[in-house]
Design a protein around this motif. Structure first.
Motif, short mmCIF file in Angstrom:
data_model
loop_
_atom_site.label_atom_id
_atom_site.label_comp_id
_atom_site.label_asym_id
_atom_site.label_seq_id
_atom_site.Cartn_x
_atom_site.Cartn_y
_atom_site.Cartn_z
N LEU A 64 0.85 -1.18 0.00
CA LEU A 64 0.00 0.00 0.00
C LEU A 64 0.89 1.24 0.00
O LEU A 64 1.73 1.39 0.88
N VAL A 65 0.73 2.08 -1.00
CA VAL A 65 1.42 3.37 -0.97
C VAL A 65 0.45 4.36 -0.33
O VAL A 65 -0.57 4.71 -0.92
N ALA A 66 0.76 4.74 0.89
CA ALA A 66 -0.06 5.72 1.59
C ALA A 66 0.56 7.09 1.34
O ALA A 66 1.52 7.50 1.98
N SER A 67 0.01 7.76 0.34
CA SER A 67 0.53 9.05 -0.09
C SER A 67 -0.07 10.15 0.79
O SER A 67 -1.06 9.93 1.46
N GLU A 102 -4.39 -6.45 -7.97
CA GLU A 102 -5.15 -6.17 -6.74
C GLU A 102 -4.25 -6.16 -5.50
O GLU A 102 -4.66 -5.69 -4.44
N ARG A 103 -3.05 -6.69 -5.64
CA ARG A 103 -2.14 -6.73 -4.49
C ARG A 103 -1.53 -5.36 -4.18
O ARG A 103 -0.91 -5.17 -3.14
N PHE A 104 -1.69 -4.44 -5.11
CA PHE A 104 -1.03 -3.13 -4.98
C PHE A 104 -2.08 -2.03 -4.95
O PHE A 104 -2.97 -1.98 -5.81
N LYS A 105 -1.98 -1.16 -3.95
CA LYS A 105 -2.93 -0.06 -3.83
C LYS A 105 -2.22 1.26 -3.55
O LYS A 105 -1.16 1.28 -2.90
N VAL A 106 -2.80 2.32 -4.04
CA VAL A 106 -2.30 3.67 -3.75
C VAL A 106 -3.47 4.48 -3.20
O VAL A 106 -4.57 4.41 -3.74
N ALA A 107 -3.22 5.20 -2.11
CA ALA A 107 -4.30 6.02 -1.56
C ALA A 107 -3.73 7.30 -0.96
O ALA A 107 -2.63 7.30 -0.41
N THR A 112 -5.02 13.35 9.40
CA THR A 112 -6.05 12.94 10.37
C THR A 112 -6.98 11.87 9.77
O THR A 112 -7.98 11.53 10.39
N CYS A 113 -6.61 11.36 8.61
CA CYS A 113 -7.49 10.40 7.91
C CYS A 113 -7.34 8.99 8.47
O CYS A 113 -6.95 8.06 7.75
N VAL A 114 -7.63 8.82 9.74
CA VAL A 114 -7.48 7.53 10.39
C VAL A 114 -8.41 6.48 9.77
O VAL A 114 -8.00 5.37 9.46
N GLU A 115 -9.66 6.87 9.56
CA GLU A 115 -10.64 5.93 9.02
C GLU A 115 -10.25 5.48 7.62
O GLU A 115 -10.36 4.30 7.27
N ALA A 116 -9.81 6.44 6.80
CA ALA A 116 -9.41 6.11 5.43
C ALA A 116 -8.25 5.11 5.45
O ALA A 116 -8.23 4.14 4.70
N LEU A 117 -7.30 5.34 6.34
CA LEU A 117 -6.15 4.44 6.44
C LEU A 117 -6.61 3.03 6.84
O LEU A 117 -6.22 2.03 6.23
N ARG A 118 -7.45 2.97 7.85
CA ARG A 118 -7.95 1.66 8.31
C ARG A 118 -8.71 0.93 7.21
O ARG A 118 -8.54 -0.26 7.00
N ARG A 119 -9.55 1.68 6.51
CA ARG A 119 -10.35 1.06 5.45
C ARG A 119 -9.45 0.51 4.35
O ARG A 119 -9.63 -0.61 3.89
N GLN A 120 -8.44 1.30 3.97
CA GLN A 120 -7.51 0.84 2.92
C GLN A 120 -6.82 -0.44 3.36
O GLN A 120 -6.68 -1.39 2.60
N ILE A 121 -6.36 -0.46 4.62
CA ILE A 121 -5.66 -1.64 5.13
C ILE A 121 -6.59 -2.85 5.16
O ILE A 121 -6.24 -3.94 4.70
N GLN A 122 -7.79 -2.63 5.68
CA GLN A 122 -8.74 -3.76 5.79
C GLN A 122 -9.12 -4.32 4.43
O GLN A 122 -9.14 -5.53 4.22
N ASP A 123 -9.37 -3.40 3.48
CA ASP A 123 -9.72 -3.85 2.12
C ASP A 123 -8.60 -4.69 1.52
O ASP A 123 -8.83 -5.76 0.97
N LEU A 124 -7.38 -4.15 1.64
CA LEU A 124 -6.25 -4.87 1.03
C LEU A 124 -6.04 -6.22 1.72
O LEU A 124 -5.79 -7.23 1.07
N ASN A 125 -6.19 -6.21 3.04
CA ASN A 125 -6.01 -7.45 3.81
C ASN A 125 -7.02 -8.52 3.36
O ASN A 125 -6.65 -9.68 3.15
#
Lengths: 137, 645
Positions: A64-67, A102-107, A112-125
């Motif tokens: 996950l690239v967390a930009s 699908e193994r690679f994501k960029v977001a 303060t985007c805690v929810e967005a980070l969690r959602r990205q991680i959960q989706d990828l997981n």
């Protein structure tokens, strides 16, 4: 090893603001899967597409690239365009190497985007759990 | 070169970490990792004892790298870098690994997973430090001189604050007179003081600071070279054609046969070719508008050599350590026919209405007719669904009610407020209350059905479907319709000279709205006032004083240190393709000829360290110091090493 036992290894490149979001996630005790490993970078425009491929070839199941998105302290909105350019190239490389895109994501993740980070991680997981482990050569 | 004696220090954080992460297991899992000389855990690594332990180990064991695994680097990275420096080790041979926020706190119901994560993260830090190089902060001298562009209320405020600290200020204004938009305004809330009076007070202060403030009016920036600490600016001072004092300027102005629309009054009145925008304008000398002047010589007959109709522009070079933009905004100019603008005589904008208030005496008159009823239409050129102006200009609600209150109190005008939404936020909520009590009528329209303006006899009819009465159609006959227009950004050439980034709305963008609110992505370039975003007078002056404070932190210390995390080019790998030059937003990479071959070179003082150029280089010839690709690959490798159960 697939199914319930499989704990994919997820590499997260965290740019300045996304790193702060991960700090905030901890601070607010927002839980998410622990199989997530951060590498701190200043800006996602630094990431060479071949580095993404390298991570997969070495054995990461997902990246996950967390930009910082348009909150990028270096270049603001222009960061999105530059990071997308890198990502497109990376997707091409993955395809050439038979790695599911699908193994690679960029977001874009603001500080303060805690929810967005969690959602990205959960989706990828979840995606990785259905895809199973990466096949390394 | 590999740093092969690394000390690893794992913090309990008094249980914050160790209640979840098995810190003993982490120590065990890394102590035999390649290049690790010593690994320890401790209750509070940031305590004096913890710091001393690291310092002693560096000295006694001859460590050449340190990893601390504790809280977020944003809390204690600097603390531990200082420990290295105290022990005589380069402070950048250090990596701060976050196992509190990123592991213990995020995974408290999964201690095993959190521990495994901590082990992998710490190993990544070790691998990174093993390939780290000693780096030096970049020191840049900052002589106490600054350029401020724009002498409106923000530019003047900032200039005064700095001048009082003994800093040399160059204040450049493109118009012949200072004061900007505030001078044109009527009662600037909250004091209700007339705009020109507010500017007069600042001008009095400006006169006292003449030794530190060089004011250039009628002047423009022609070029800017250089970087933070060392900007070289060329300005052109355009001729005023009035070169010295004369006590008969009023007579000269009267004699001038030319009349043109007066832009200061938004074209509602006329002025002469030789003019003051308003009595008491500063500088005291009038100016001659050469676009209008026919060089008849009438003013010269009165004032003699105080007027020089052949005066030439003058160029001047200025040095500045910092540049502040205080270039302001423009009021939104409605499209022809938008709510009857330019279609009916008595449809004006809020800035025009404010001028009208300032110019009227006894009764409110426009084009020879007394104005008794006014309808204000809100959100004109703001919050557009399509187009450039999707943002809310925010100041307009309060400014409109403020102007309406003045019109009511001074001239007995009845006011109707036709709005989409209204908010006189903060302490100005009382304005709304006061207007309501004084008989102002509020009607709310939906953006789907905006009000329509028509003419009937000598009245304008505002037809509005009022949402407050469940869509009842109401027709209001008024003498004047005032369009409450938003602020729009100014596109000035000087901004593009420095490549200051714009926001989505087209205003100048700060680095971060909360963490670095008055700095731009360009080192040493600050923004004050409404060039950053729509602001009212209070917000504009607050940001202006903030830029002054920010600038003084550099200028009073005399130097600044920049992080050493900038890019470097491996000339052997570089093929001179120039992709990096194009990719860099800041003009910090250039191609130079070296023995007939083109090679990329980094301009170190302006490199911001994003690494975009490195990311695009087809040859991996560019690396970001502190984040080299060798380091990043080593981190990946280390994280994937097996963790024993």
């Amino acid at each position: 090893m697939t199914g319930d036992d499989f704990r994919p290894k997820i590499l997260i490149f965290a740019a300045e603001m996304a790193y702060r979001a991960a700090d905030a996630a901890g601070l607010t005790k927002a839980e998410y899967p622990s199989n997530t490993y951060y590498i701190r970078i200043p800006c996602s425009s630094l990431l060479r597409p071949d580095l993404i491929l390298y991570a997969f070839k070495k054995g990461f199941d997902g990246v996950l690239v967390a930009s910082s998105g348009d909150d990028c302290p270096f270049m603001g909105e222009a960061c999105i365009e530059k990071t997308s350019k890198r990502a497109e190239k990376a997707y091409e490389l993955l395809e050439q190497n038979g790695i599911e895109r699908e193994r690679f994501k960029v977001a874009g993740i603001c500080s303060t985007c805690v929810e967005a980070l969690r959602r990205q991680i959960q989706d990828l997981n979840e995606t990785l759990q259905s895809l199973g482990p990466i096949k390394t050569t | 070169m590999v740093n092969d004696k690394i000390g690893v220090y794992v913090c309990h954080c008094g249980g914050n970490i160790s209640d979840v992460v098995d810190v003993y297991k982490v120590v065990k899992a890394v102590q035999n990792f390649p290049n690790v000389a010593v690994a320890k855990e401790f209750m509070f690594m940031c305590s004096d004892q913890g710091q001393q332990m690291i310092e002693d180990d560096i000295k006694e064991l001859g460590l050449n790298g340190v990893v601390v695994a504790s809280c977020s680097p944003h809390l204690h990275e600097t603390t531990f870098r200082k420990v290295l420096a105290r022990a005589g080790l380069n402070p950048f041979l250090f990596e701060h690994i976050n196992i509190r926020e990123h592991a213990a706190w995020a995974h408290k119901h999964d201690p095993e997973g959190a521990t495994e994560k901590a082990i992998r993260l710490v190993r990544s830090g070790i691998a990174k430090v093993s390939k780290a190089r000693a780096l030096e902060s970049i020191r840049i001298d900052m002589p106490p001189q600054i350029l401020i562009i724009g002498a409106g209320i923000a530019g003047i405020r900032s200039a005064l604050d700095l001048a009082k600290l003994g800093i040399e200020v160059h204040l450049v204004e493109q118009l012949p007179f200072v004061g900007g938009r505030i001078a044109q305004g009527y009662g600037a809330y909250p004091s209700g003081k007339i705009g020109t009076e507010l500017i007069d007070e600042l001008v009095e202060e400006l006169k006292k600071e003449k030794s530190n403030i060089h004011l250039y009016t009628n002047a423009e920036v022609v070029s800017i070279e250089g970087f933070i600490g060392n900007f070289e600016v060329e300005i052109q001072i355009n001729p005023r054609y009035v070169v010295k004092e004369c006590d008969k300027f009023d007579e000269a102005i009267e004699k001038c046969p030319i009349e043109v629309l007066d832009e200061f009054n938004y074209g509602m009145t006329k002025r002469k070719a030789i003019y003051y925008p308003y009595p008491n304008a500063y500088p005291e000398l009038p100016a001659i508008d050469m676009n209008a002047c026919n060089k008849c010589g009438e003013c010269v007959n009165v004032c003699g050599d105080a007027i020089d109709l052949d005066q030439k522009p003058e160029r001047k070079k200025i040095k500045a350590s910092i540049i502040t933009f205080a270039t302001g905004f423009d009021p939104y100019e409605p499209k022809e026919g938008e709510y009857g603008y330019k279609q009916f005589d008595n449809v004006v904008t809020l800035p025009q209405f404010e001028r009208l208030l300032a110019l009227s005496n006894g009764k409110l008159e426009y084009k020879g007719k007394e104005i008794k009823d006014v309808a204000f239409i809100y959100c004109v050129g703001s919050r557009e669904r399509e187009g450039e102006h999707k943002y809310c200009s925010r100041y307009c609600c309060t400014a409109t009610i403020n102007a309406a209150l003045a019109a009511n109190q001074k001239f007995g005008v009845r006011t109707f407020h036709v709005y989409r939404d209204i908010r006189t936020y903060g302490k100005y909520e009382t304005y709304y209350e006061e207007a309501s009590k004084n008989g102002a009528v509020f009607l709310k329209f939906s953006p789907d059905e905006p009000p329509e303006i028509t003419q009937s006899g000598d009245k304008l009819i505002v037809k509005v479907k009022d949402q407050l009465t469940f869509g009842e159609e109401i027709e209001i006959p008024v003498d004047m319709v005032v369009l409450s227009v938003g602020m729009v950004p100014r596109k000035t050439e000087v901004v593009s000279m420095l490549r200051v980034p714009y926001s989505m709305d087209g205003f100048l963008q700060e680095v971060h709205p909360k963490l670095r609110p008055v700095e731009t992505a360009i080192g040493g370039v600050l923004i004050a006032g409404a060039c950053q975003a729509p602001k009212d007078t209070v917000e504009a002056t607050a940001s202006a004083s903030a830029t002054a404070a920010k600038a003084s932190t550099y200028l009073l210390r005399g130097y600044t240190e920049l992080d050493p995390f900038i890019v470097e080019v491996d000339a052997e790998k570089c093929t001179g393709c120039g992709d990096c030059v194009e990719e860099c937003m800041f003009g910090s990479i250039e191609l130079k000829d070296v023995n007939g071959e083109k090679k990329a070179f980094v301009i170190e003082a302006t490199c911001r360290g994003c690494g975009a150029c490195a990311g695009i280089c087809p040859e991996e010839a560019i690396n970001l110091r502190g984040y080299t690709y060798d380091q990043l690959r080593a981190q990946i490798d280390a994280m994937l090493e097996e963790v024993e159960e």
